[in-house]
Design a protein around this motif. Sequence first.
Motif, PDB file in Angstrom:
ATOM      1  N   LYS A   1       0.823  -1.221   0.000  1.00  0.00           N
ATOM      2  CA  LYS A   1       0.000   0.000   0.000  1.00  0.00           C
ATOM      3  C   LYS A   1       0.857   1.271   0.000  1.00  0.00           C
ATOM      4  O   LYS A   1       0.686   2.141  -0.853  1.00  0.00           O
ATOM      5  CB  LYS A   1      -0.934   0.033   1.234  1.00  0.00           C
ATOM      6  CG  LYS A   1      -1.938  -1.106   1.289  1.00  0.00           C
ATOM      7  CD  LYS A   1      -2.812  -1.023   2.533  1.00  0.00           C
ATOM      8  CE  LYS A   1      -2.086  -1.334   3.836  1.00  0.00           C
ATOM      9  NZ  LYS A   1      -1.584  -2.711   3.966  1.00  0.00           N
ATOM     10  N   THR A   2       1.777   1.370   0.957  1.00  0.00           N
ATOM     11  CA  THR A   2       2.551   2.611   1.087  1.00  0.00           C
ATOM     12  C   THR A   2       3.453   2.819  -0.136  1.00  0.00           C
ATOM     13  O   THR A   2       3.595   3.931  -0.634  1.00  0.00           O
ATOM     14  CB  THR A   2       3.377   2.598   2.387  1.00  0.00           C
ATOM     15  OG1 THR A   2       2.509   2.246   3.469  1.00  0.00           O
ATOM     16  CG2 THR A   2       3.956   3.963   2.676  1.00  0.00           C
ATOM     17  N   THR A   3       4.008   1.723  -0.644  1.00  0.00           N
ATOM     18  CA  THR A   3       4.858   1.810  -1.838  1.00  0.00           C
ATOM     19  C   THR A   3       4.039   2.305  -3.034  1.00  0.00           C
ATOM     20  O   THR A   3       4.473   3.186  -3.782  1.00  0.00           O
ATOM     21  CB  THR A   3       5.471   0.422  -2.159  1.00  0.00           C
ATOM     22  OG1 THR A   3       6.106  -0.072  -0.980  1.00  0.00           O
ATOM     23  CG2 THR A   3       6.476   0.502  -3.286  1.00  0.00           C
TER      24      THR A   3
ATOM     25  N   VAL B   1       5.696   4.941  10.984  1.00  0.00           N
ATOM     26  CA  VAL B   1       6.691   4.823   9.910  1.00  0.00           C
ATOM     27  C   VAL B   1       6.091   5.148   8.551  1.00  0.00           C
ATOM     28  O   VAL B   1       6.731   5.816   7.730  1.00  0.00           O
ATOM     29  CB  VAL B   1       7.365   3.421   9.851  1.00  0.00           C
ATOM     30  CG1 VAL B   1       8.497   3.332  10.835  1.00  0.00           C
ATOM     31  CG2 VAL B   1       6.368   2.319  10.069  1.00  0.00           C
ATOM     32  N   ASP B   2       4.847   4.689   8.285  1.00  0.00           N
ATOM     33  CA  ASP B   2       4.250   4.924   6.968  1.00  0.00           C
ATOM     34  C   ASP B   2       3.973   6.408   6.757  1.00  0.00           C
ATOM     35  O   ASP B   2       4.217   6.936   5.669  1.00  0.00           O
ATOM     36  CB  ASP B   2       2.958   4.108   6.815  1.00  0.00           C
ATOM     37  CG  ASP B   2       3.253   2.631   6.553  1.00  0.00           C
ATOM     38  OD1 ASP B   2       4.429   2.293   6.341  1.00  0.00           O
ATOM     39  OD2 ASP B   2       2.297   1.837   6.555  1.00  0.00           O
ATOM     40  N   ALA B   3       3.478   7.085   7.790  1.00  0.00           N
ATOM     41  CA  ALA B   3       3.197   8.526   7.667  1.00  0.00           C
ATOM     42  C   ALA B   3       4.480   9.284   7.346  1.00  0.00           C
ATOM     43  O   ALA B   3       4.486  10.212   6.544  1.00  0.00           O
ATOM     44  CB  ALA B   3       2.557   9.050   8.943  1.00  0.00           C
TER      45      ALA B   3
ATOM     46  N   LEU C   1      -6.946   6.897   2.266  1.00  0.00           N
ATOM     47  CA  LEU C   1      -6.969   6.387   3.633  1.00  0.00           C
ATOM     48  C   LEU C   1      -6.332   5.003   3.587  1.00  0.00           C
ATOM     49  O   LEU C   1      -6.913   4.070   3.027  1.00  0.00           O
ATOM     50  CB  LEU C   1      -8.419   6.307   4.138  1.00  0.00           C
ATOM     51  CG  LEU C   1      -8.679   5.445   5.373  1.00  0.00           C
ATOM     52  CD1 LEU C   1      -7.886   5.957   6.570  1.00  0.00           C
ATOM     53  CD2 LEU C   1     -10.160   5.429   5.706  1.00  0.00           C
ATOM     54  N   GLU C   2      -5.115   4.871   4.125  1.00  0.00           N
ATOM     55  CA  GLU C   2      -4.488   3.537   4.190  1.00  0.00           C
ATOM     56  C   GLU C   2      -5.048   2.852   5.418  1.00  0.00           C
ATOM     57  O   GLU C   2      -4.674   3.142   6.551  1.00  0.00           O
ATOM     58  CB  GLU C   2      -2.948   3.624   4.243  1.00  0.00           C
ATOM     59  CG  GLU C   2      -2.328   2.235   4.251  1.00  0.00           C
ATOM     60  CD  GLU C   2      -0.790   2.196   4.181  1.00  0.00           C
ATOM     61  OE1 GLU C   2      -0.166   3.111   3.654  1.00  0.00           O
ATOM     62  OE2 GLU C   2      -0.234   1.185   4.669  1.00  0.00           O
ATOM     63  N   ASN C   3      -6.011   1.963   5.193  1.00  0.00           N
ATOM     64  CA  ASN C   3      -6.726   1.308   6.291  1.00  0.00           C
ATOM     65  C   ASN C   3      -5.822   0.289   7.001  1.00  0.00           C
ATOM     66  O   ASN C   3      -4.729  -0.004   6.546  1.00  0.00           O
ATOM     67  CB  ASN C   3      -7.975   0.621   5.728  1.00  0.00           C
ATOM     68  CG  ASN C   3      -9.134   0.627   6.699  1.00  0.00           C
ATOM     69  OD1 ASN C   3      -8.964   0.332   7.878  1.00  0.00           O
ATOM     70  ND2 ASN C   3     -10.314   0.957   6.213  1.00  0.00           N
TER      71      ASN C   3
END
Lengths: 114, 216
Positions: free
Chosen positions: B43-45, B70-72, B115-117
């Motif tokens: 997702k983040t990638t 970390v993702d934010a 929105l990364e759930n």
Amino acid sequence: MHEMGIVLHLAKTLDQTAEENKLTAIGKVVLQVGEVSGIMTDLFTDAWDYFKLRHSVLKDSQLVLETIPAVTWCDHCKTSYETVKYGKICPRCGSGETWLQQGNECIIKEIEAE
Amino acid sequence: MKLIQLNETVTASNDRDAEALRLRMREAGTLLVNVMSSPGSGKTTLLSRIIRDLKQLKIGVMEADIESDVDARRIEALGAASIQVHTSGMCHMDAGMTASAWEAMEAEDLELIFLENVGNLICPAEYDTGAAKNLMLLSVPEGDDKPLKYPLMFQKSDALIITKTDALPYFDFDLEKCRERVLKLNPGIRIFPVSAKTGEGMEPLEQWLLAQVQAL
Ligand SMILES: Nc1nc2c(ncn2[C@@H]2O[C@H](COP(=O)(O)OP(=O)(O)OP(=O)(O)O)[C@@H](O)[C@H]2O)c(=O)[nH]1
Ligand SMILES: [Mg+2]
Ligand SMILES: [Zn+2]
């Protein structure tokens, strides 16, 4: 912690219902839980006991859980069968073209209130 | 005491919150896209790649995680607006949490918010977040049988993104079989096989996203 989430929404829905209907106390809450909804009833009751202390209108409420049996429909031979016993494959014709008809729900059926 | 018949799903209050948020975001001109998948599906990638490719759009990201930020930070490093939402142990985002996160972002000028759930193929599918569009990711290493095991999320999604297609030679993931299974569950779903690593397949997905923003 799936049960916690559901109970949180249940408490919120009941709070709103109480406000809309000017209710001051809720007694029995009848909940219909599908057999394959994945809800663990023990955990659910524990989570309820935790939440009802935090919502004044719910403080004397009792949760009553009713089970909705899971039924699967076979698209191939156009009949239904018990999901828990047979799973995804139709016991009559062996087809996998089957759909869950009921048993996945979590419904607030009725409440007692004043 | 009197008896009141309700026959309402337990999540009825969430459904009302979700509808209200959808309306407010439409008025603000912001497209909210809910992104669901298992942990680690990319997702983040993928979002990082989209942010880099679609520079013409003002994009923000809400990162829902049980712990950590970390993702934010990965998103912020790209210069996009981001907010970290801790779900305090909850296995999904609901509409109330999403609305609070949007308010906290104070970014009414954003055109597109992802929105990364929470990484989980079950619970997020059961809660309407108020998003205008629902996306789900399925990565090649997870296998093509997931539509059979977790049908609800495939049914609730407007688009399925099959990620990490650069890894297809190393796994026995059957793209056609997967497509067939998914379309049986949800005939209207759009399917985009992509590799965020090589960039293959990104173009059609990004065009689709642009069209959704313009259609709002
Ligand atoms: N080969 C390949 N690896 C990828 C691709 N996209 C992501 N990955 C790798 O997959 C791993 C997880 O990627 P993330 O983007 O962090 O996945 P995520 O879904 O955001 O993970 P969580 O937020 O922890 O659930 C990382 O090691 C990435 O480098 C891709 O297109 N191809
Ligand atoms: Mg991530
Ligand atoms: Zn049959």
